[in-house]
Motif scaffolding. Structure first.
Motif, PDB file in Angstrom:
ATOM      1  N   ILE A 315       2.755  -3.354   4.702  1.00 42.25           N
ATOM      2  CA  ILE A 315       4.170  -3.593   4.506  1.00 42.25           C
ATOM      3  C   ILE A 315       4.808  -2.371   3.853  1.00 42.25           C
ATOM      4  N   ILE A 316       5.965  -1.968   4.367  1.00 39.42           N
ATOM      5  CA  ILE A 316       6.634  -0.755   3.900  1.00 39.42           C
ATOM      6  C   ILE A 316       7.146  -0.972   2.481  1.00 39.42           C
ATOM      7  N   PRO A 317       6.811  -0.099   1.550  1.00 39.14           N
ATOM      8  CA  PRO A 317       7.145  -0.326   0.136  1.00 39.14           C
ATOM      9  C   PRO A 317       8.559   0.107  -0.231  1.00 39.14           C
ATOM     10  N   GLY A 318       9.546  -0.334   0.553  1.00 37.18           N
ATOM     11  CA  GLY A 318      10.936  -0.075   0.164  1.00 37.18           C
ATOM     12  C   GLY A 318      11.593   1.108   0.824  1.00 37.18           C
ATOM     13  N   LYS A 319      10.940   1.753   1.791  1.00 32.65           N
ATOM     14  CA  LYS A 319      11.541   2.899   2.470  1.00 32.65           C
ATOM     15  C   LYS A 319      12.461   2.404   3.590  1.00 32.65           C
ATOM     16  N   TRP A 330      18.941   8.826  12.508  1.00 34.33           N
ATOM     17  CA  TRP A 330      18.590   8.061  11.320  1.00 34.33           C
ATOM     18  C   TRP A 330      18.600   8.962  10.097  1.00 34.33           C
ATOM     19  N   SER A 331      18.901   8.389   8.949  1.00 40.19           N
ATOM     20  CA  SER A 331      18.826   9.094   7.677  1.00 40.19           C
ATOM     21  C   SER A 331      18.231   8.150   6.636  1.00 40.19           C
ATOM     22  N   PRO A 332      17.701   8.701   5.534  1.00 35.90           N
ATOM     23  CA  PRO A 332      17.105   7.825   4.514  1.00 35.90           C
ATOM     24  C   PRO A 332      18.140   6.874   3.913  1.00 35.90           C
ATOM     25  N   GLY A 333      17.717   5.645   3.660  1.00 36.91           N
ATOM     26  CA  GLY A 333      18.549   4.656   2.989  1.00 36.91           C
ATOM     27  C   GLY A 333      18.056   4.425   1.578  1.00 36.91           C
ATOM     28  N   PRO A 334      18.697   3.527   0.847  1.00 35.88           N
ATOM     29  CA  PRO A 334      18.256   3.236  -0.520  1.00 35.88           C
ATOM     30  C   PRO A 334      16.883   2.590  -0.522  1.00 35.88           C
ATOM     31  N   ASN A 335      16.082   2.940  -1.516  1.00 33.25           N
ATOM     32  CA  ASN A 335      14.718   2.428  -1.593  1.00 33.25           C
ATOM     33  C   ASN A 335      14.704   1.077  -2.298  1.00 33.25           C
ATOM     34  N   ARG A 336      14.340   0.044  -1.558  1.00 35.92           N
ATOM     35  CA  ARG A 336      14.228  -1.298  -2.152  1.00 35.92           C
ATOM     36  C   ARG A 336      13.277  -2.130  -1.303  1.00 35.92           C
ATOM     37  N   TYR A 337      12.395  -2.848  -1.965  1.00 34.35           N
ATOM     38  CA  TYR A 337      11.355  -3.624  -1.279  1.00 34.35           C
ATOM     39  C   TYR A 337      11.848  -5.021  -0.912  1.00 34.35           C
ATOM     40  N   PHE A 338      11.504  -5.449   0.305  1.00 32.72           N
ATOM     41  CA  PHE A 338      11.732  -6.821   0.756  1.00 32.72           C
ATOM     42  C   PHE A 338      10.529  -7.262   1.589  1.00 32.72           C
ATOM     43  N   PRO A 339      10.258  -8.580   1.655  1.00 37.98           N
ATOM     44  CA  PRO A 339       9.292  -9.073   2.640  1.00 37.98           C
ATOM     45  C   PRO A 339       9.831  -8.817   4.050  1.00 37.98           C
ATOM     46  N   ALA A 359      10.274 -13.879   6.858  1.00 38.73           N
ATOM     47  CA  ALA A 359       9.473 -14.416   7.956  1.00 38.73           C
ATOM     48  C   ALA A 359       8.000 -14.064   7.912  1.00 38.73           C
ATOM     49  N   GLY A 360       7.415 -13.917   6.717  1.00 36.69           N
ATOM     50  CA  GLY A 360       5.974 -14.046   6.752  1.00 36.69           C
ATOM     51  C   GLY A 360       5.036 -12.992   6.268  1.00 36.69           C
ATOM     52  N   TYR A 361       5.444 -11.775   5.965  1.00 38.35           N
ATOM     53  CA  TYR A 361       4.491 -10.796   5.455  1.00 38.35           C
ATOM     54  C   TYR A 361       4.997 -10.265   4.122  1.00 38.35           C
ATOM     55  N   GLY A 362       4.089 -10.151   3.179  1.00 40.62           N
ATOM     56  CA  GLY A 362       4.423  -9.701   1.842  1.00 40.62           C
ATOM     57  C   GLY A 362       3.884 -10.665   0.809  1.00 40.62           C
ATOM     58  N   PRO A 363       3.554 -10.167  -0.401  1.00 34.59           N
ATOM     59  CA  PRO A 363       2.995 -11.034  -1.445  1.00 34.59           C
ATOM     60  C   PRO A 363       3.996 -12.070  -1.927  1.00 34.59           C
ATOM     61  N   ALA A 364       3.473 -13.179  -2.427  1.00 33.17           N
ATOM     62  CA  ALA A 364       4.326 -14.294  -2.858  1.00 33.17           C
ATOM     63  C   ALA A 364       5.137 -13.963  -4.101  1.00 33.17           C
ATOM     64  N   ASP A 365       4.703 -12.953  -4.871  1.00 35.06           N
ATOM     65  CA  ASP A 365       5.364 -12.671  -6.148  1.00 35.06           C
ATOM     66  C   ASP A 365       6.211 -11.405  -6.124  1.00 35.06           C
ATOM     67  N   LYS A 366       6.552 -10.916  -4.926  1.00 30.70           N
ATOM     68  CA  LYS A 366       7.322  -9.679  -4.855  1.00 30.70           C
ATOM     69  C   LYS A 366       8.406  -9.787  -3.786  1.00 30.70           C
ATOM     70  N   GLY A 367       9.644  -9.424  -4.154  1.00 27.51           N
ATOM     71  CA  GLY A 367      10.741  -9.357  -3.195  1.00 27.51           C
ATOM     72  C   GLY A 367      11.260 -10.697  -2.733  1.00 27.51           C
ATOM     73  N   ARG A 368      11.005 -11.763  -3.453  1.00 28.98           N
ATOM     74  CA  ARG A 368      11.412 -13.096  -3.014  1.00 28.98           C
ATOM     75  C   ARG A 368      12.690 -13.576  -3.721  1.00 28.98           C
TER      76      ARG A 368
END
Length: 647
Positions: A315-319, A330-339, A359-368
């Motif tokens: 899972i992409i860590p916020g890129k 395309w250009s870089p956007g703000p860095n923020r993590y989501f499932p 919709a299904g990928y990512g840890p239960a305790d992050k980005g929710r």
């Protein structure tokens, strides 16, 4: 609510005592047949349709039946159905990628050449009416036990500050122990960075050069099968075929390369679908590969892409990245993590609201955690109060009509991963108040995952399908539909669909006011979970009760041009018939995630027998693009839509 025929209806159906005798002679089978006959008779009665609406299964010719993973309504009124490989690894290995255009007016179908595996891509409507499609599938997952070759991430380093280097797929990396691994994709390694500093003064002045190696990742697999290809320790790898100075400047680094589970890998490719030419047009690729990304339109017409699994299956860590349709880059956007597939809605001040749905990928305790995200400053303000915040996976979210109310509703959902749990919970966040928070809404009839939710021109939300368990396990598909009325904060029963829908299903509003439903990818075909499921290729169309009335407002069929903040004359409309006007943005939906649809209320005015409407000035309310304009009468009966291009 199940329809129960009255005594008169039963008499008409059963006729005489001979039918009753037949029932008695044949027992439960005949009784079941009679109940189905009553139901079929009842749901086709005009009075039933006028109260509950009606479902029809579309006749799709065999050559055009596909595993619809994505559905988008185009400004031509046609629906683009994208399967890619359709969650079928045989198609993936064969390079068989499919898209089909459906014309719901003529009920005709056209195959569209599909250049890449767009299975589990993201999409968004662009200001000129094209559809941006980005990401997709570069590799199917392999479960533990099915992995034949050890593999993982290889970090390719470049210490040469004068030139980048591209390595093709199949490049061989050789470790200190002699174990060999091949890259599965091409990889571009940028040139190294060189910093020159001066030290000392006068004749003692010296220049100091510092070179920092660049790096890029690529997925590699062992040349040999089985456990002999496993590497447990970090190692440096020489790149086969290099000579001279390159053998020192270019090399690989990897930690463990094993036989553990390998998740899906994403693609960097991006395309615009041209609705007039009816073809995919390649544009610049993203910098990150993405599988299960969300694409959301910003107030200036650019598109932000968020989350997804990368080319390693991680899972992409916020890129995040931003697409500019004017330059097609395309250009870089703000860095923020989501499932993966987070539900993000454009709202007041150009902020994005994350409802918590995903919709299904990512840890239960992050980005929710739900919240308001300012993309410009990259600040995030949590929105509290959501009941069962651990049950947002596979939930539905909608920007309630009209969009000016700035309210978002979340419906149903389940636990993280393959959880059996589902919830009846709904909740509403009022984003128009100084300190937004969720408040409970009315419960769904039962716990529901994969619910499809569609805005209708009469300011309702139509919800249908879903299942009570993960991917319809244990025969848990829900043959039920209902309308949510935001004004009354209540659900009203609609006619029940005949086709079950769960994972990989979609629903959207058509320009004539009907609602089309596609797809479904159950794991199993029976309640005992013993027979493998088959992808649902039937299309079912729901005709709401408002289309069973005698009269509806009329509109000229030609497309119109409008500007934000300006009045628009609506040709062919009788002001005496019209109570409301709504601009409705066409859907682009997958995995119960549709962040494109919105219904905007337009002030109406009548002068000298002519109707005019005013488009709001706020681009965060009405981002540029093509919309359906619906007029409704006092009973809530909508016209057929006219397409309006808002600039």
């Amino acid at each position: 609510m199940k329809y129960l025929p009255n005594a008169k209806t039963r008499k008409v159906l059963l006729g005489s005592g001979c039918v009753l005798a037949l029932l008695a002679a044949n027992g439960p089978a005949a009784t079941g047949f009679a109940e189905r006959a009553w139901h079929d008779y009842a749901v086709n009665q005009p009075s039933y349709k006028a109260r509950y609406g009606h479902w029809d299964v579309v006749d799709v010719p065999a050559g055009f039946r596909i595993n619809a993973i994505h559905a988008a309504l185009l400004r031509t009124g046609k629906v683009l159905l994208i399967a890619g490989s359709g969650n079928d690894e045989k198609n993936f290995r064969a390079g068989t990628f499919r898209s089909v255009l459906w014309d719901p007016v003529r009920n005709t179908f056209t195959t569209v050449p599909t250049p890449k595996d767009m299975f589990c891509a993201g999409h968004a409507q662009l200001p000129d009416g094209r559809l941006l499609v980005a990401g997709g599938t570069a590799r199917y997952e392999k479960l533990t036990g099915d992995v034949e070759r050890a593999g993982g991430a290889m970090l390719v380093k470049n210490e040469n500050p004068d030139a980048p280097r591209t390595f093709p797929a199949g490049t061989v990396f050789v470790g200190s122990s002699g174990k060999r691994y091949r890259s599965q994709l091409p990889v571009l390694v940028p040139r190294a960075t060189k910093d020159v500093t001066e030290e000392g003064k006068g004749d003692d002045e010296k220049k100091k050069v510092r070179v920092t190696a660049s790096q890029a990742r690529v997925y590699v697999e062992a040349e040999t099968t089985g456990e002999s290809g496993i590497t447990h320790t970090a190692d440096q790898y020489r790149i086969q075929g290099l000579t001279g100075k390159d053998t020192h400047d270019l090399y690989g680094l990897a930690a463990k390369l094993g036989l553990d589970k390998k998740d899906f890998q994403g693609l960097k490719d991006a395309y615009e679908f041209d609705p007039i030419a009816e073809r995919y047009v390649p544009v610049d690729p993203m910098s990150e590969a993405r599988w299960y990304p969300t694409l959301v339109t910003l107030e200036d017409g650019r598109v932000l892409t968020v989350s997804g699994l990368d080319d390693m299956g991680e899972i992409i860590p916020g890129k995040n990245e931003i697409y500019d349709p004017r330059t097609r880059t395309w250009s870089p956007g703000p860095n923020r993590y989501f499932p993966t597939y987070p539900a993000l809605f454009l709202t007041g001040g150009g902020r994005l609201f994350y409802s918590g749905s995903n919709a299904g990928y990512g840890p239960a305790d992050k980005g929710r955690t739900p919240g308001l995200w300012n993309v410009e400053t990259n600040s995030f303000v949590p929105v509290p109060g959501l009941p069962q915040q651990d049950m947002t996976e596979t939930s539905a979210s909608v920007l309630l009509p009209p969009a000016q109310d700035r309210k978002v509703m979340i419906l149903g959902g389940g636990g993280v991963g393959e959880s059996h749990a589902s919830t009846r919970r709904t909740a509403i966040a009022d984003l128009g108040v100084p300190s937004p928070r969720y408040t409970p809404g009315p419960d769904l009839p039962q716990g529901t995952r994969y619910l499809n939710a569609v805005l209708t021109p009469d300011d309702k939300v139509f919800t249908t399908g879903g299942s009570g368990d993960y991917r319809g396990k244990r025969g848990s598909d829900i043959l039920r539909a209902q309308f949510y009325d935001p004004a009354r904060r209540a659900f009203r029963t609609a006619a029940a669909p005949t086709v079950g829908r769960n994972y990989h299903s979609e629903a959207l509003l058509l320009p004539d006011g009907r609602i089309a439903v596609f797809g479904s990818n159950p794991l199993f075909a029976d309640k005992d979970d013993t027979r493998m499921g088959v992808f649902e290729q039937r299309i079912e169309v729901y005709t709401p009760p408002y289309l069973y009335r005698d009269r509806r407002p009329t509109l000229r069929t030609g497309p119109l041009e409008a500007r934000r903040g300006a009045a628009l004359t609506v040709p062919g409309a009788d002001p005496r018939q019209v109570a409301t006007a709504r601009l409705m943005r066409p859907s682009a939906v997958t995995h119960a995630t549709d962040v494109e649809q919105r219904s905007v209320a337009l002030p109406i005015a009548a002068r000298s027998g002519t109707l005019s409407v005013t488009v709001p000035q706020d681009p965060s309310l009405v981002p540029g693009g093509w919309y359906m304009l619906f007029l409704t009468d006092r009973a809530g009966t909508p016209s057929r839509a006219v397409w309006v291009h808002v600039r």
